[in-house]
Write a protein that holds these residues in place. Sequence first.
Motif, PDB file in Angstrom:
ATOM      1  N   UNK A  61      75.077  46.882 -31.939  1.00 50.97           N
ATOM      2  CA  UNK A  61      76.901  47.535 -33.239  1.00 50.97           C
ATOM      3  C   UNK A  61      77.393  48.469 -32.756  1.00 50.97           C
ATOM      4  N   UNK A  62      77.078  49.203 -31.499  1.00 51.32           N
ATOM      5  CA  UNK A  62      78.419  49.703 -30.890  1.00 51.32           C
ATOM      6  C   UNK A  62      79.128  49.147 -30.033  1.00 51.32           C
ATOM      7  N   UNK A  63      78.475  48.708 -29.460  1.00 47.83           N
ATOM      8  CA  UNK A  63      79.712  48.045 -28.582  1.00 47.83           C
ATOM      9  C   UNK A  63      80.818  47.173 -29.549  1.00 47.83           C
ATOM     10  N   UNK A  64      80.141  46.600 -30.620  1.00 45.32           N
ATOM     11  CA  UNK A  64      81.318  45.828 -31.539  1.00 45.32           C
ATOM     12  C   UNK A  64      81.953  47.125 -32.330  1.00 45.32           C
ATOM     13  N   UNK A  65      81.971  47.738 -32.332  1.00 40.10           N
ATOM     14  CA  UNK A  65      82.424  49.148 -33.035  1.00 40.10           C
ATOM     15  C   UNK A  65      83.351  49.625 -32.309  1.00 40.10           C
ATOM     16  N   UNK A  66      83.137  50.166 -30.840  1.00 42.01           N
ATOM     17  CA  UNK A  66      83.713  49.773 -29.733  1.00 42.01           C
ATOM     18  C   UNK A  66      85.032  49.989 -29.383  1.00 42.01           C
ATOM     19  N   UNK A  67      84.629  48.030 -29.614  1.00 42.54           N
ATOM     20  CA  UNK A  67      86.005  47.478 -29.618  1.00 42.54           C
ATOM     21  C   UNK A  67      86.784  47.200 -30.908  1.00 42.54           C
ATOM     22  N   UNK A  68      85.914  46.986 -31.808  1.00 47.25           N
ATOM     23  CA  UNK A  68      86.947  47.000 -32.714  1.00 47.25           C
ATOM     24  C   UNK A  68      87.658  48.651 -32.896  1.00 47.25           C
ATOM     25  N   UNK A  69      87.899  49.918 -32.254  1.00 46.86           N
ATOM     26  CA  UNK A  69      88.356  51.050 -32.389  1.00 46.86           C
ATOM     27  C   UNK A  69      89.106  50.378 -31.154  1.00 46.86           C
ATOM     28  N   UNK A  70      89.331  49.981 -30.332  1.00 48.70           N
ATOM     29  CA  UNK A  70      90.128  49.606 -29.027  1.00 48.70           C
ATOM     30  C   UNK A  70      91.557  48.462 -29.295  1.00 48.70           C
ATOM     31  N   UNK A  71      90.694  47.369 -30.392  1.00 45.34           N
ATOM     32  CA  UNK A  71      91.815  46.366 -31.275  1.00 45.34           C
ATOM     33  C   UNK A  71      92.000  47.342 -31.891  1.00 45.34           C
ATOM     34  N   UNK A  72      91.550  48.332 -33.463  1.00 41.00           N
ATOM     35  CA  UNK A  72      92.714  49.371 -34.059  1.00 41.00           C
ATOM     36  C   UNK A  72      93.745  49.912 -33.233  1.00 41.00           C
ATOM     37  N   UNK A  73      93.001  50.785 -31.811  1.00 39.94           N
ATOM     38  CA  UNK A  73      93.802  51.622 -31.670  1.00 39.94           C
ATOM     39  C   UNK A  73      95.518  50.927 -30.594  1.00 39.94           C
ATOM     40  N   UNK A  74      95.171  49.398 -30.478  1.00 37.44           N
ATOM     41  CA  UNK A  74      96.109  48.446 -29.535  1.00 37.44           C
ATOM     42  C   UNK A  74      97.095  48.015 -30.993  1.00 37.44           C
ATOM     43  N   UNK A  75      97.047  47.574 -31.871  1.00 38.58           N
ATOM     44  CA  UNK A  75      97.707  47.795 -33.134  1.00 38.58           C
ATOM     45  C   UNK A  75      97.991  48.740 -33.186  1.00 38.58           C
TER      46      UNK A  75
END
Length: 145
Positions: A61-75
């Motif tokens: 869950x921590x890893x998925x949240x981190x990946x989600x945040x990275x994608x949102x920042x890129x967006x």
Amino acid sequence: MKNILMTIKDCDAITMTSPIVEKTLELASYRSSRVHIIHVAPPPRDPPYNIDSKMLRREIATELRHEHNCLQNLSRCMQDMNINATALLVRGSIINKVLEESERLAVDLIIIGRHRHGPLYSALMDGTDKGLLAKCCCPIMFVPV
């Protein structure tokens, strides 16, 4: 070309100056296209017998949240450049999920980062790019990373 699907393999390694992002921005701004950024996380697996399943779920869950945040920042960075961009984090088989999302989003082009490998690697491995080429019905652009 109104919808572009940009695939991200490693969220930590991607920046606004990455070749795949630069090429996507160039095409999107030229054609006033919408960009869908997708990262496919591997499907969940059963934990080994010696690992606490609750601890493993928290780590995932921590890893998925981190990946989600990275994608949102890129967006958000793309949106700051007046590019209509959305981020998607999905779980499953890479080829199947990219194909499913490209159909669902009516994508006109898929952009994939491509690492260069030698002939031995190509002979032994059936890569994502070959699988997509065999099954995809829309154009695919490979960008060297």
